[in-house]
Scaffold this active site. Structure first.
Site, PDB file in Angstrom:
ATOM      1  N   ASP A   1       0.931  -1.258  -0.187  1.00  0.00           N
ATOM      2  CA  ASP A   1       0.227   0.047  -0.169  1.00  0.00           C
ATOM      3  C   ASP A   1       0.982   1.032  -0.125  1.00  0.00           C
ATOM      4  O   ASP A   1       2.103   1.105   0.240  1.00  0.00           O
ATOM      5  CB  ASP A   1      -0.963   0.038   1.219  1.00  0.00           C
ATOM      6  CG  ASP A   1      -2.057   0.799   0.976  1.00  0.00           C
ATOM      7  OD1 ASP A   1      -2.450   1.940   0.671  1.00  0.00           O
ATOM      8  OD2 ASP A   1      -3.365   0.105   0.948  1.00  0.00           O
TER       9      ASP A   1
ATOM     10  N   TYR B   1     -14.053   6.796 -12.844  1.00  0.00           N
ATOM     11  CA  TYR B   1     -14.206   5.918 -11.990  1.00  0.00           C
ATOM     12  C   TYR B   1     -14.844   4.674 -13.043  1.00  0.00           C
ATOM     13  O   TYR B   1     -14.529   3.468 -13.366  1.00  0.00           O
ATOM     14  CB  TYR B   1     -14.652   5.956 -10.884  1.00  0.00           C
ATOM     15  CG  TYR B   1     -14.836   4.558  -9.732  1.00  0.00           C
ATOM     16  CD1 TYR B   1     -13.610   4.290  -9.077  1.00  0.00           C
ATOM     17  CD2 TYR B   1     -16.022   3.858  -9.896  1.00  0.00           C
ATOM     18  CE1 TYR B   1     -13.872   3.217  -8.372  1.00  0.00           C
ATOM     19  CE2 TYR B   1     -16.022   2.752  -9.020  1.00  0.00           C
ATOM     20  CZ  TYR B   1     -14.717   2.310  -8.237  1.00  0.00           C
ATOM     21  OH  TYR B   1     -14.898   1.080  -7.548  1.00  0.00           O
TER      22      TYR B   1
ATOM     23  N   ILE C   1     -19.883  -1.282  -0.665  1.00  0.00           N
ATOM     24  CA  ILE C   1     -19.358  -1.970   0.528  1.00  0.00           C
ATOM     25  C   ILE C   1     -19.013  -0.627   1.349  1.00  0.00           C
ATOM     26  O   ILE C   1     -18.200  -0.128   0.761  1.00  0.00           O
ATOM     27  CB  ILE C   1     -18.457  -3.128   0.153  1.00  0.00           C
ATOM     28  CG1 ILE C   1     -19.112  -4.213  -0.397  1.00  0.00           C
ATOM     29  CG2 ILE C   1     -18.162  -3.643   1.742  1.00  0.00           C
ATOM     30  CD1 ILE C   1     -18.101  -5.101  -1.062  1.00  0.00           C
TER      31      ILE C   1
ATOM     32  N   THR D   1     -16.705   1.281   3.148  1.00  0.00           N
ATOM     33  CA  THR D   1     -15.239   1.064   3.340  1.00  0.00           C
ATOM     34  C   THR D   1     -14.700   2.663   3.476  1.00  0.00           C
ATOM     35  O   THR D   1     -15.506   3.440   3.113  1.00  0.00           O
ATOM     36  CB  THR D   1     -14.446   0.536   2.030  1.00  0.00           C
ATOM     37  OG1 THR D   1     -14.664   1.241   1.009  1.00  0.00           O
ATOM     38  CG2 THR D   1     -14.825  -0.970   2.201  1.00  0.00           C
TER      39      THR D   1
HETATM   40  N1  LIG Z   1     -16.073  -0.312  -1.261  1.00  0.00           N
HETATM   41  C1  LIG Z   1     -16.976  -0.619  -2.526  1.00  0.00           C
HETATM   42  O1  LIG Z   1     -18.153  -0.382  -2.358  1.00  0.00           O
HETATM   43  C2  LIG Z   1     -16.351  -1.276  -3.731  1.00  0.00           C
HETATM   44  C3  LIG Z   1     -17.238  -1.590  -4.677  1.00  0.00           C
HETATM   45  C4  LIG Z   1     -16.787  -1.854  -5.922  1.00  0.00           C
HETATM   46  C5  LIG Z   1     -15.367  -2.197  -6.293  1.00  0.00           C
HETATM   47  N2  LIG Z   1     -14.689  -1.659  -5.136  1.00  0.00           N
HETATM   48  C6  LIG Z   1     -12.906  -1.695  -5.441  1.00  0.00           C
HETATM   49  O2  LIG Z   1     -12.578  -2.330  -4.383  1.00  0.00           O
HETATM   50  C7  LIG Z   1     -11.267  -1.884  -4.320  1.00  0.00           C
HETATM   51  C8  LIG Z   1     -10.804  -1.461  -2.829  1.00  0.00           C
HETATM   52  O3  LIG Z   1     -11.843  -0.466  -2.405  1.00  0.00           O
HETATM   53  P1  LIG Z   1     -12.153  -0.238  -0.962  1.00  0.00           P
HETATM   54  O4  LIG Z   1     -13.356   0.666  -1.017  1.00  0.00           O
HETATM   55  O5  LIG Z   1     -11.462  -1.237  -0.160  1.00  0.00           O
HETATM   56  O6  LIG Z   1     -11.135   1.252  -0.887  1.00  0.00           O
HETATM   57  P2  LIG Z   1     -10.441   2.027   0.192  1.00  0.00           P
HETATM   58  O7  LIG Z   1     -10.126   3.387  -0.208  1.00  0.00           O
HETATM   59  O8  LIG Z   1     -11.015   1.725   1.608  1.00  0.00           O
HETATM   60  O9  LIG Z   1      -9.061   1.256   0.201  1.00  0.00           O
HETATM   61  C9  LIG Z   1      -8.305   1.325  -0.954  1.00  0.00           C
HETATM   62  C10 LIG Z   1      -6.781   1.091  -0.286  1.00  0.00           C
HETATM   63  O10 LIG Z   1      -6.009   1.290  -1.617  1.00  0.00           O
HETATM   64  C11 LIG Z   1      -4.768   1.948  -1.540  1.00  0.00           C
HETATM   65  N3  LIG Z   1      -4.481   2.750  -2.299  1.00  0.00           N
HETATM   66  C12 LIG Z   1      -5.019   3.779  -3.079  1.00  0.00           C
HETATM   67  N4  LIG Z   1      -4.258   4.450  -4.075  1.00  0.00           N
HETATM   68  C13 LIG Z   1      -3.425   3.530  -4.252  1.00  0.00           C
HETATM   69  C14 LIG Z   1      -2.036   3.683  -5.043  1.00  0.00           C
HETATM   70  N5  LIG Z   1      -1.905   4.616  -5.894  1.00  0.00           N
HETATM   71  N6  LIG Z   1      -0.913   2.520  -4.810  1.00  0.00           N
HETATM   72  C15 LIG Z   1      -1.260   1.739  -3.686  1.00  0.00           C
HETATM   73  N7  LIG Z   1      -2.600   1.808  -3.027  1.00  0.00           N
HETATM   74  C16 LIG Z   1      -3.284   2.657  -3.319  1.00  0.00           C
HETATM   75  C17 LIG Z   1      -5.541   3.028  -0.239  1.00  0.00           C
HETATM   76  O11 LIG Z   1      -4.400   3.602   0.418  1.00  0.00           O
HETATM   77  C18 LIG Z   1      -6.325   1.987   0.466  1.00  0.00           C
HETATM   78  O12 LIG Z   1      -5.387   1.243   1.629  1.00  0.00           O
HETATM   79  C19 LIG Z   1     -11.015  -0.687  -5.232  1.00  0.00           C
HETATM   80  O13 LIG Z   1     -10.317  -0.866  -6.420  1.00  0.00           O
HETATM   81  C20 LIG Z   1     -12.473  -0.119  -5.534  1.00  0.00           C
HETATM   82  O14 LIG Z   1     -12.462   0.305  -6.761  1.00  0.00           O
HETATM   83  C21 LIG Z   1     -14.855  -1.223  -3.948  1.00  0.00           C
END
Ligand SMILES: NC(=O)c1ccc[n+]([C@@H]2O[C@H](COP(=O)([O-])OP(=O)(O)OC[C@H]3O[C@@H](n4cnc5c(N)ncnc54)[C@H](O)[C@@H]3O)[C@@H](O)[C@H]2O)c1
Length: 224
Positions: A37, A156, A189, A191
């Site tokens: 990360d 996005y 979800i 987060t």
């Molecule tokens: N939470 C949702 O509802 C949801 C739904 C569909 C898809 N997603 C996808 O799931 C994945 C995780 O989402 P989340 O909700 O846990 O997000 P989050 O923001 O809670 O966590 C994302 C993590 O990625 C890290 N990160 C961000 N930019 C980065 C970079 N350039 N290099 C390395 N690390 C980096 C952040 O520091 C963080 O720890 C993402 O790809 C998101 O698009 C999330």
């Protein structure tokens, strides 16, 4: 238990949210986990939590949009734990939440760099090690927003649509090497990412929760 026993798993964006949960689950299922990360404190805490619970994990700082860092991290993980068998391309950002005609080129590029180029670079640098290991599995976090449109976060949507088709192409390209490539498409979800979008939405977090719940219900009724 032990569904990935002795596998080496690298998770990008493993410090928070879905990435953190993925690291903990992979460790519980027997994998040795490379937590990566850009949020070093939280990422180290995830690795420590796994090690305290009797698993094996180490943290690496990794900005997924930086090829030099990606290359060097895969090399370091291979030396420390072994070649990566499981890559979870999880790191992602929501980015600008405004109509397309108001999005700047810088905002567009940042989302594409993290969400699309990051998946490309980590896949690129995972393949040699997976071939060496006789196969592997790459799991790309797309989104329900990579399947259907909604009137928000235009960069996005574009990025997650790209991840969906990158996954299909790579699955066909690397099947002969025993490397599976899948994309997954979660709905909302709660987060830190979703909470951040909610905080910038102009409505209360409670109302935002109701709005995203309604989007998910509409999407769930649509055939893909
Ligand atoms: N939470 C949702 O509802 C949801 C739904 C569909 C898809 N997603 C996808 O799931 C994945 C995780 O989402 P989340 O909700 O846990 O997000 P989050 O923001 O809670 O966590 C994302 C993590 O990625 C890290 N990160 C961000 N930019 C980065 C970079 N350039 N290099 C390395 N690390 C980096 C952040 O520091 C963080 O720890 C993402 O790809 C998101 O698009 C999330």
């Amino acid at each position: 238990m032990n569904r990935v026993k002795n596998k080496i798993a690298l998770v990008t964006g493993g410090a928070l949210g879905l990435g953190r949960a993925t690291c903990l689950l992979l460790a519980r299922e027997g994998a040795r986990v490379a937590v990566t990360d850009v949020r070093d404190e939280e990422g180290r805490a995830v690795a420590e939590e796994i090690n305290r619970a009797g698993g094996t994990a180490r943290y690496w700082h990794l900005e997924v949009a930086d090829e030099a860092q990606v290359k060097s991290t895969f090399a370091q993980v291979a030396t420390a734990l072994g070649p990566v068998n499981v890559l979870v391309n999880n790191a992602g950002i929501a980015g600008a939440n405004k109509p397309t005609d108001q999005v700047t080129v810088e905002e567009w590029d940042r989302v594409m760099n993290v969400n699309v180029k990051g998946v490309f670079l980590c896949t690129k640098h995972a393949i040699a090690g997976m071939r060496q290991a006789g196969g592997g599995s790459i799991i790309n976090l797309s989104s329900i927003y990579g399947l259907v449109g909604a009137p928000d976060v235009p960069p996005y949507h574009a990025s997650k649509g790209a991840v969906r088709l990158m996954s299909k192409t790579d699955a066909l390209l690397f099947a002969k090497d025993g490397i599976r490539v899948n994309s997954i498409h979660p709905g909302y979800i709660w987060t830190p990412m979703v909470e951040g979008v909610g905080q910038g939405s102009g409505v209360s977090l409670e109302d935002f929760r109701k709005q995203v719940g309604a989007v998910v219900q509409v999407c769930a009724r649509k055939p893909f």
